[in-house]
Motif scaffolding. Structure first.
Motif, PDB file in Angstrom:
ATOM      1  N   SER A 100       0.835  -1.204   0.000  1.00 58.79           N
ATOM      2  CA  SER A 100       0.000   0.000   0.000  1.00 58.79           C
ATOM      3  C   SER A 100       0.868   1.252   0.000  1.00 58.79           C
ATOM      4  O   SER A 100       2.063   1.206   0.272  1.00 58.79           O
ATOM      5  CB  SER A 100      -0.945  -0.009   1.201  1.00 58.79           C
TER       6      SER A 100
ATOM      7  N   PRO B 270      -0.674   3.324   6.356  1.00 60.95           N
ATOM      8  CA  PRO B 270      -0.930   3.513   4.928  1.00 60.95           C
ATOM      9  C   PRO B 270      -1.762   4.767   4.664  1.00 60.95           C
ATOM     10  O   PRO B 270      -2.602   5.149   5.475  1.00 60.95           O
ATOM     11  CB  PRO B 270      -1.713   2.260   4.530  1.00 60.95           C
TER      12      PRO B 270
ATOM     13  N   VAL C 244      -4.167   5.251   2.550  1.00 61.34           N
ATOM     14  CA  VAL C 244      -5.269   4.784   1.712  1.00 61.34           C
ATOM     15  C   VAL C 244      -6.552   5.461   2.194  1.00 61.34           C
ATOM     16  O   VAL C 244      -7.011   5.200   3.298  1.00 61.34           O
ATOM     17  CB  VAL C 244      -5.400   3.245   1.792  1.00 61.34           C
TER      18      VAL C 244
END
Length: 136
Positions: free
Chosen positions: A64, A121, A123
């Motif tokens: 990621s 991460p 994300v």
């Protein structure tokens, strides 16, 4: 830092309004302590090219994207402490091995290059890096 102040400010090295840690004699928004840490010139407005840079990179561990920071430091500045910190909200900051991974820490000539990565991460969430610098 005293040697650096003398070299950079000459006869003004003892004037805290010009050579003090929090002074910004060139008005570029970067105080002298940061100019010292990043190896930039405190009397030259265009010293912003020595500031840390960030990018999103894919972690080989989890695949990621993670925020990564590259910080070029003045290697002889051993009288200061540099701490990379990460945040998800710009209010609460985290540092240390549970929050930040040191990717590399190398020195060439008088430049120490520190590359660090956020362990969280990036994300669908915003992540932020900052570097705190202080003299103990």
């Amino acid at each position: 830092m005293i040697q650096w102040q003398t070299a950079k400010f000459g006869s003004n090295a003892s004037n805290p309004l010009i050579a003090g840690d929090l002074a910004d004699p060139d008005g570029d928004g970067i105080c002298n302590l940061l100019e010292y840490a990043f190896g930039s010139t405190p009397l030259l407005v265009s010293s912003s090219q020595s500031l840390p840079t960030s990018s999103l990179v894919v972690s080989p561990l989890d695949g990621s994207q993670h925020l990564q920071l590259v910080v070029n430091l003045f290697a002889p500045a051993t009288d200061i402490t540099i701490t990379p910190e990460v945040s998800g909200d710009l209010k609460t900051w985290f540092s240390g091995s549970t929050a930040v991974e040191i990717i590399s820490d190398t020195t060439l000539n008088q430049v120490r290059t520190l590359v660090v990565r956020d362990k969280t991460p990036s994300v669908a969430v915003k992540r932020y890096f900052r570097v705190t610098v202080f003299r103990p």
